[in-house]
Design a protein around this motif. Structure first.
Motif, PDB file in Angstrom:
ATOM      1  N   LYS A  58       0.831  -1.209   0.000  1.00  0.00           N
ATOM      2  CA  LYS A  58       0.000   0.000   0.000  1.00  0.00           C
ATOM      3  C   LYS A  58       0.864   1.257   0.000  1.00  0.00           C
ATOM      4  CE  LYS A  58      -1.956   1.784   3.684  1.00  0.00           C
ATOM      5  NZ  LYS A  58      -2.841   2.061   4.847  1.00  0.00           N
ATOM      6  N   LEU A  59       1.879   1.282   0.850  1.00  0.00           N
ATOM      7  CA  LEU A  59       2.741   2.461   0.932  1.00  0.00           C
ATOM      8  C   LEU A  59       3.475   2.710  -0.384  1.00  0.00           C
ATOM      9  CD1 LEU A  59       4.269   2.034   4.520  1.00  0.00           C
ATOM     10  CD2 LEU A  59       2.397   3.541   3.803  1.00  0.00           C
ATOM     11  N   ARG A  79       1.484   7.108  -6.450  1.00  0.00           N
ATOM     12  CA  ARG A  79       0.351   8.015  -6.710  1.00  0.00           C
ATOM     13  C   ARG A  79       0.735   9.465  -6.417  1.00  0.00           C
ATOM     14  NH1 ARG A  79      -3.836   7.639  -2.142  1.00  0.00           N
ATOM     15  NH2 ARG A  79      -2.100   8.808  -1.198  1.00  0.00           N
ATOM     16  N   ASP A  80       1.365   9.689  -5.277  1.00  0.00           N
ATOM     17  CA  ASP A  80       1.747  11.054  -4.899  1.00  0.00           C
ATOM     18  C   ASP A  80       2.785  11.621  -5.863  1.00  0.00           C
ATOM     19  OD1 ASP A  80       0.015  10.773  -2.785  1.00  0.00           O
ATOM     20  OD2 ASP A  80       1.582  10.332  -1.311  1.00  0.00           O
ATOM     21  N   ARG A 121      -8.295   6.110  -8.397  1.00  0.00           N
ATOM     22  CA  ARG A 121      -7.752   4.814  -8.811  1.00  0.00           C
ATOM     23  C   ARG A 121      -6.913   4.191  -7.703  1.00  0.00           C
ATOM     24  NH1 ARG A 121      -4.881   5.681 -13.978  1.00  0.00           N
ATOM     25  NH2 ARG A 121      -6.852   5.117 -14.981  1.00  0.00           N
ATOM     26  N   PHE A 122      -6.137   4.996  -7.031  1.00  0.00           N
ATOM     27  CA  PHE A 122      -5.264   4.491  -5.972  1.00  0.00           C
ATOM     28  C   PHE A 122      -5.785   4.937  -4.609  1.00  0.00           C
ATOM     29  CE2 PHE A 122      -2.307   5.044  -9.670  1.00  0.00           C
ATOM     30  CZ  PHE A 122      -2.166   3.691  -9.945  1.00  0.00           C
ATOM     31  N   SER A 123      -6.998   4.509  -4.300  1.00  0.00           N
ATOM     32  CA  SER A 123      -7.622   4.833  -3.016  1.00  0.00           C
ATOM     33  C   SER A 123      -7.482   3.635  -2.077  1.00  0.00           C
ATOM     34  CB  SER A 123      -9.103   5.166  -3.228  1.00  0.00           C
ATOM     35  OG  SER A 123      -9.755   5.328  -1.995  1.00  0.00           O
ATOM     36  N   PHE A 124      -7.109   3.893  -0.838  1.00  0.00           N
ATOM     37  CA  PHE A 124      -6.889   2.813   0.131  1.00  0.00           C
ATOM     38  C   PHE A 124      -7.731   3.035   1.391  1.00  0.00           C
ATOM     39  CE2 PHE A 124      -3.128   3.057  -2.502  1.00  0.00           C
ATOM     40  CZ  PHE A 124      -2.906   1.732  -2.839  1.00  0.00           C
ATOM     41  N   GLU A 125      -8.950   3.461   1.179  1.00  0.00           N
ATOM     42  CA  GLU A 125      -9.830   3.705   2.314  1.00  0.00           C
ATOM     43  C   GLU A 125     -10.297   2.381   2.930  1.00  0.00           C
ATOM     44  OE1 GLU A 125     -12.977   6.062   0.828  1.00  0.00           O
ATOM     45  OE2 GLU A 125     -11.728   7.848   0.455  1.00  0.00           O
ATOM     46  N   GLU A 126     -10.797   2.473   4.146  1.00  0.00           N
ATOM     47  CA  GLU A 126     -11.332   1.284   4.816  1.00  0.00           C
ATOM     48  C   GLU A 126     -12.537   0.756   4.041  1.00  0.00           C
ATOM     49  OE1 GLU A 126     -12.189   2.574   8.767  1.00  0.00           O
ATOM     50  OE2 GLU A 126     -10.142   2.244   9.469  1.00  0.00           O
ATOM     51  N   GLU A 127     -12.736  -0.568   4.126  1.00  0.00           N
ATOM     52  CA  GLU A 127     -13.828  -1.204   3.395  1.00  0.00           C
ATOM     53  C   GLU A 127     -14.804  -1.857   4.377  1.00  0.00           C
ATOM     54  OE1 GLU A 127     -12.438  -3.750   0.294  1.00  0.00           O
ATOM     55  OE2 GLU A 127     -10.824  -2.365  -0.313  1.00  0.00           O
ATOM     56  N   LEU A 128     -16.038  -1.974   3.946  1.00  0.00           N
ATOM     57  CA  LEU A 128     -17.101  -2.513   4.805  1.00  0.00           C
ATOM     58  C   LEU A 128     -17.204  -4.021   4.608  1.00  0.00           C
ATOM     59  CD1 LEU A 128     -19.278  -1.491   6.804  1.00  0.00           C
ATOM     60  CD2 LEU A 128     -20.876  -1.478   4.867  1.00  0.00           C
TER      61      LEU A 128
END
Length: 546
Positions: free
Chosen positions: A168-169, A175-176, A204-211
């Motif tokens: 992820k990092l 992305r940055d 496209r490169f989103s790493f938000e929490e998922e349900l």
């Protein structure tokens, strides 16, 4: 990660992946696992297609660079950096996939010693790849894989390069990097990614929490905790595709940016602009010769300031409200300047103006310009009285020096023989001959600064140096050539004067003394005066003269 700009094929693969993941949770084994193999192989095919597309875009950029390195250089350099970043990240993910395969198959320790060569390699096209999922026996393995990628606690994933968190990092850093891309072109203009492209990258490169099961879980846990190998492989392949998509978008933006701010022209004409319209014999013709491009469908507007430019004022001209004169413009977009010299004093002149034209984005833009420097001079008639080329000692000798086609302030005037020459405020010169009578000749030499800054010898003139003629004495209105004088003229006792007779220089002569000699009755009498006036003895003597 959520995808954007997906093709129908990619959308179908994504749906298959979701369905198969759901079926896998229901322990529908062999058929489901084979379905994941098909998804993985389809994604690998997409990777190859994208690689070819990236190569084509990069090649097009490289061709432009080879044809115009100065203009394309900043874009090409940035593209090389993007390709390097992308290749490094794809290689890292591919190597991580190989490690995951080895962990699930149970031979991690042995493979670590040989760089996982059983599972990782390079295909015939030079691309990083892994062993095909269909050759893996434990496609449904997840326990060892979870321990390797996540650790034992889903909400506290372990850290490190070869972990889900490390993955992820790495993608976040990529992305940055892409969202911060900027290019300073050869004109000094900074180009940045459009806001829409940046938004696309962030989505496209989103790493938000998922349900999951009504609870929010970390991205790492949602994608790698208790997830079997068969599902992890296509997931990581999809990450590579997202990276390739982003890479291709960035390079394509760079390719389009080369001409984004460029003006488009349909025709060219040759132009020759001489550095000077007046060439001296012995000098060199110098001119700037180039192609001028124009668009006959977009004729510009040309304005000129009728006030002479002082060479210092850097104010940008506004074509409105400043008294600028519009020029006639021909079908080639050339402004036709005709500036009369009537009423102008002698000297150099230059004017500034502005051209209004339609820019590449349809807006009207302005470009200031300066006309070539031209010289207003009198007709170059030269008549030289060769027998009168004389300088006189003791008086200032005025001299005018001019060279047709060369401004007066570009001349360098010197004189030989120890004589002096001084330039006056009005541009003329004063020659002061040396006092020594041995210097009987003076040569004035002239050099001039040419338009290119070089100094040329423009010639010389020779002069004779003489003493000024003797002054002529005058007394009572008489000069030495007069043979008679009346009694009344004598007893007027007028002071003695001296003049430079028929001498055009303004010379003031002062009488310092004189002598009178009188012969009477055989007696010769001589009297002296120490100024220009008659002494009392002289008066007494003269009164006895008949």
């Amino acid at each position: 990660m959520s995808g954007v700009k997906e093709t129908p094929r990619q959308k179908m693969i994504g749906m298959m992946y979701l369905v198969l993941t759901a079926l896998l949770a229901l322990n529908i084994s062999k058929e489901v696992l084979n379905g994941f193999v098909k998804v993985e192989n389809s994604l690998r095919t997409t990777q190859e297609t994208l690689s070819a597309k990236i190569h084509d875009t990069y090649t097009a950029l490289e061709l432009k660079y080879n044809s115009n390195q100065e203009k394309v250089g900043p874009f090409y350099d940035k593209a090389q950096a993007i390709v390097k970043k992308s290749d490094d990240l794809v290689k890292y993910i591919t190597q991580l996939k190989a490690r995951c395969l080895s962990v699930s198959e149970g031979d991690y320790s042995q493979q670590e010693a040989v760089d996982f060569s059983k599972y990782y390699g390079v295909n015939e096209r030079g691309q990083d790849t892994t062993l095909n999922l269909k050759y893996i026996h434990k496609k449904d393995e997840f326990q060892a894989l979870t321990t390797y990628m996540m650790g034992s606690e889903p909400q506290r994933p372990k850290k490190g390069k070869w972990t889900a968190n490390g993955l992820k990092l790495a993608i976040e850093a990529y992305r940055d990097y892409l969202t911060g891309i900027s290019v300073i072109d050869n004109l000094g203009i900074e180009r940045t990614l459009p806001a829409s492209t940046i938004k696309s990258l962030m989505e496209r490169f989103s790493f938000e929490e998922e349900l999951e099961d009504g609870k929010l879980v970390l991205w790492e846990a949602a994608n790698f905790y208790d997830v079997p190998l068969a599902a992890v492989m296509p997931l990581m392949s999809k990450m590579i595709i997202d990276i390739q998509d982003a890479e291709e978008d960035a390079i394509d933006w760079l390719l389009g940016g080369i001409e984004a701010k460029s003006l488009k022209f349909s025709e060219v004409v040759p132009l020759s602009i001489p550095q000077s319209n007046y060439i001296l014999r012995g000098d060199t013709l110098r001119a700037d010769i180039f192609l001028a491009a124009f668009d006959p469908t977009r004729i510009p507007e040309v304005y000129v300031d009728p006030i002479k430019w002082d060479g210092k004022d850097s104010t940008v001209l506004d074509y409105e409200g400043l008294g600028l004169q519009p020029l006639s413009v021909n079908e080639k977009g050339q402004g036709l300047l005709a500036m009369s010299s009537k009423g102008l004093s002698l000297g150099q002149y230059q004017y500034k103006g502005v051209i209004r034209y339609q820019g590449p984005e349809g807006d009207m833009q302005m470009q200031p310009f300066l006309t070539p420097i031209y010289t207003v001079a009198e007709a170059a008639l030269v008549v030289s009285p060769t027998k009168m080329n004389v300088f006189y000692r003791g008086v200032p000798n005025p001299v005018e020096v001019s060279v047709p086609g060369v401004a007066n302030n570009k001349l360098r005037v010197s004189i030989s023989g120890g004589h002096k020459i001084k330039k006056q405020s009005d541009g003329t010169y004063i020659v002061e001959p040396a006092k020594s009578t041995s210097n009987k000749e003076a040569v004035i030499s002239v050099k001039g600064e040419m338009p290119d800054g070089s100094i040329s010898n423009l010639g010389s003139s020779k002069f004779r140096v003489k003493r000024i003629p003797d002054p002529v004495p005058f007394w009572a209105g008489k000069r030495p050539s007069d043979r008679t004088i009346t009694k009344n003229e004598v007893i007027s006792f007028a002071p003695l004067a001296a003049k430079m007779d028929n001498f055009d220089f303004d010379v003031l002569v002062r009488v310092k003394g004189f002598t009178i000699r009188v012969s009477k009755d055989g007696t010769f009498k001589e009297l002296k005066s120490n100024n220009n006036r008659i002494t009392s003895d002289m008066k007494a003597l003269l009164e006895r003269v008949r």
